[in-house]
Design a protein around this motif. Structure first.
Motif, short mmCIF file in Angstrom:
data_model
loop_
_atom_site.label_atom_id
_atom_site.label_comp_id
_atom_site.label_asym_id
_atom_site.label_seq_id
_atom_site.Cartn_x
_atom_site.Cartn_y
_atom_site.Cartn_z
N GLY A 161 0.80 -1.22 0.00
CA GLY A 161 0.00 0.00 0.00
C GLY A 161 0.83 1.26 0.00
O GLY A 161 0.54 2.21 -0.74
N VAL A 162 1.90 1.28 0.81
CA VAL A 162 2.76 2.47 0.86
C VAL A 162 3.56 2.60 -0.43
O VAL A 162 3.71 3.70 -0.98
CB VAL A 162 3.68 2.41 2.10
CG1 VAL A 162 4.68 3.56 2.08
CG2 VAL A 162 2.85 2.44 3.38
N SER A 163 4.07 1.48 -0.95
CA SER A 163 4.83 1.52 -2.19
C SER A 163 3.97 1.99 -3.36
O SER A 163 4.42 2.79 -4.20
CB SER A 163 5.41 0.13 -2.50
OG SER A 163 6.27 -0.29 -1.47
N VAL A 164 2.75 1.50 -3.42
CA VAL A 164 1.84 1.90 -4.50
C VAL A 164 1.44 3.37 -4.33
O VAL A 164 1.36 4.11 -5.32
CB VAL A 164 0.62 0.98 -4.53
CG1 VAL A 164 -0.50 1.58 -5.39
CG2 VAL A 164 1.01 -0.39 -5.06
N ALA A 165 1.20 3.80 -3.11
CA ALA A 165 0.86 5.20 -2.88
C ALA A 165 1.97 6.12 -3.38
O ALA A 165 1.71 7.16 -4.01
CB ALA A 165 0.60 5.45 -1.39
N LEU A 166 3.22 5.73 -3.12
CA LEU A 166 4.34 6.54 -3.59
C LEU A 166 4.40 6.52 -5.12
O LEU A 166 4.61 7.56 -5.76
CB LEU A 166 5.65 6.02 -3.00
CG LEU A 166 6.91 6.79 -3.42
CD1 LEU A 166 6.82 8.27 -3.04
CD2 LEU A 166 8.15 6.15 -2.79
N THR A 167 4.21 5.35 -5.71
CA THR A 167 4.21 5.25 -7.17
C THR A 167 3.16 6.17 -7.78
O THR A 167 3.44 6.93 -8.73
CB THR A 167 3.92 3.79 -7.59
OG1 THR A 167 4.95 2.94 -7.07
CG2 THR A 167 3.84 3.64 -9.09
N LEU A 168 1.95 6.13 -7.23
CA LEU A 168 0.87 6.96 -7.76
C LEU A 168 1.14 8.45 -7.52
O LEU A 168 0.90 9.28 -8.41
CB LEU A 168 -0.45 6.55 -7.12
CG LEU A 168 -0.94 5.14 -7.46
CD1 LEU A 168 -2.19 4.80 -6.64
CD2 LEU A 168 -1.23 4.98 -8.95
N ALA A 169 1.65 8.80 -6.35
CA ALA A 169 1.93 10.20 -6.06
C ALA A 169 2.99 10.76 -7.00
O ALA A 169 2.90 11.91 -7.45
CB ALA A 169 2.38 10.35 -4.61
N LEU A 170 4.00 9.96 -7.32
CA LEU A 170 5.09 10.42 -8.18
C LEU A 170 4.65 10.67 -9.61
O LEU A 170 5.29 11.43 -10.34
CB LEU A 170 6.25 9.43 -8.15
CG LEU A 170 7.05 9.37 -6.86
CD1 LEU A 170 8.07 8.23 -6.90
CD2 LEU A 170 7.76 10.70 -6.59
N VAL A 171 3.57 10.02 -10.03
CA VAL A 171 3.08 10.26 -11.40
C VAL A 171 1.92 11.25 -11.42
O VAL A 171 1.28 11.44 -12.46
CB VAL A 171 2.71 8.95 -12.13
CG1 VAL A 171 3.91 8.03 -12.19
CG2 VAL A 171 1.53 8.26 -11.48
N GLY A 172 1.64 11.88 -10.27
CA GLY A 172 0.68 12.97 -10.25
C GLY A 172 -0.75 12.61 -9.90
O GLY A 172 -1.65 13.45 -10.05
N VAL A 173 -0.99 11.39 -9.42
CA VAL A 173 -2.35 11.02 -9.00
C VAL A 173 -2.69 11.80 -7.73
O VAL A 173 -1.86 11.93 -6.83
CB VAL A 173 -2.45 9.50 -8.78
CG1 VAL A 173 -3.81 9.12 -8.21
CG2 VAL A 173 -2.19 8.76 -10.09
N ASP A 174 -3.91 12.30 -7.66
CA ASP A 174 -4.25 13.16 -6.52
C ASP A 174 -4.51 12.34 -5.25
O ASP A 174 -4.71 11.14 -5.29
CB ASP A 174 -5.43 14.07 -6.85
CG ASP A 174 -6.76 13.35 -7.07
OD1 ASP A 174 -7.01 12.32 -6.44
OD2 ASP A 174 -7.56 13.84 -7.89
N ARG A 175 -4.50 13.06 -4.15
CA ARG A 175 -4.58 12.43 -2.83
C ARG A 175 -5.85 11.60 -2.67
O ARG A 175 -5.81 10.47 -2.17
CB ARG A 175 -4.51 13.53 -1.76
CG ARG A 175 -4.59 13.01 -0.32
CD ARG A 175 -4.64 14.17 0.66
NE ARG A 175 -4.74 13.71 2.03
CZ ARG A 175 -3.76 13.77 2.93
NH1 ARG A 175 -2.60 14.27 2.59
NH2 ARG A 175 -3.94 13.35 4.17
N GLU A 176 -6.97 12.14 -3.10
CA GLU A 176 -8.24 11.43 -2.92
C GLU A 176 -8.22 10.08 -3.63
O GLU A 176 -8.69 9.07 -3.09
CB GLU A 176 -9.38 12.29 -3.46
CG GLU A 176 -10.76 11.68 -3.27
CD GLU A 176 -11.87 12.59 -3.77
OE1 GLU A 176 -13.03 12.13 -3.78
OE2 GLU A 176 -11.59 13.74 -4.14
N ALA A 177 -7.66 10.03 -4.84
CA ALA A 177 -7.61 8.78 -5.59
C ALA A 177 -6.65 7.79 -4.96
O ALA A 177 -6.90 6.57 -4.96
CB ALA A 177 -7.22 9.06 -7.04
N ILE A 178 -5.54 8.28 -4.42
CA ILE A 178 -4.58 7.40 -3.76
C ILE A 178 -5.22 6.76 -2.53
O ILE A 178 -5.09 5.55 -2.28
CB ILE A 178 -3.31 8.17 -3.37
CG1 ILE A 178 -2.54 8.61 -4.63
CG2 ILE A 178 -2.40 7.32 -2.47
CD1 ILE A 178 -1.39 9.56 -4.35
#
Length: 237
Positions: A134-151
């Motif tokens: 979950g933490v690794s995927v959250a970082l992956t998504l955050a780094l490509v610009g996915v917003d907080r709500e979607a993460i």
């Protein structure tokens, strides 16, 4: 006594489902694969060409089920701490905050670097596909610009899958649980560990925000800008 092997991953999904604009078939997340698993519905191409396995080696027995067909990146995020009885006294928020400092933080960064660097579809998993994943995927998504709500929504989606995850874990567990520390209620502990509350991943996102954002945190813990660019190319096209 025959050990039941359940045929389908219980917590598998394509990261493309987390937000619009992400490339399908590039990065998958799941609970731990077992030998004999069927191909999960909706994940293609399968099997993955590379696997980022975030478990401690004592969490499983034998070679990885994809060892003969995929590049395996073994990155034990918590290492021996997985078996430390003191961990059982902690909430998920505490655990997740620990994963964004020190050695666990550097391991999370290595996991994302591995995701970014592989040319074929990559599967990232731990045992449940919830905490380290979950933490690794959250970082992956955050780094490509996915917003907080979607993460947060992608993380919380795991909650509905936890009964299946636990059934699979019981069929494959290779070690013994450490004794419960004094004062720890097993029922309460299981409720906590089987949940995926928004507050847990929000604590991680808050820590990254306090560090100047996910990219600043990633660079401060061993990542590079070319890694971020490679990740964005992989998931955004």
């Amino acid at each position: 006594m025959t050990t039941e092997i359940l045929p389908v991953l219980a917590n598998a999904r394509d990261l493309a489902g987390a937000a619009p604009g992400l490339r399908a078939g590039a990065v998958f997340r799941s609970d731990a694969p077992l030998a004999g698993d069927d191909a999960p519905e909706g994940l293609a191409p399968w099997p993955p060409a590379a696997v980022v396995d975030l478990r401690d080696a004592r969490e499983f027995d034998g070679a990885h089920p994809f060892a003969d067909s995929a590049t395996i990146h073994a990155i034990p995020v918590l290492g021996d701490a997985v078996f430390d009885p003191s961990m059982m006294k902690r909430t998920l928020v505490d655990l997740y905050r620990d994963m964004v400092v020190g050695a666990p933080a550097r391991a999370i960064v290595r996991a994302v670097v591995a995701i970014a660097g592989e040319p074929g579809p990559v599967l990232v998993h731990c045992t449940a596909g919830k905490d380290r994943t979950g933490v690794s995927v959250a970082l992956t998504l955050a780094l490509v610009g996915v917003d907080r709500e979607a993460i947060v929504a992608d993380y919380v989606a795991t909650h509905a899958n936890m009964r299946g995850v636990m059934a699979r874990s019981r069929s494959s567990w290779s070690g013994e649980m450490p004794p419960l520390p004094e004062g720890v209620d097993l029922e309460e502990l299981m409720r906590e560990m089987m949940s995926a509350p928004a507050a847990a991943i929000e604590a991680v996102l808050d820590a990254w925000a306090a560090a100047g954002g996910a990219e600043a945190w990633f660079l401060a813990h061993g990542g590079t800008r070319p890694d971020v660019e490679a990740l964005r190319e992989r998931l955004l096209g």
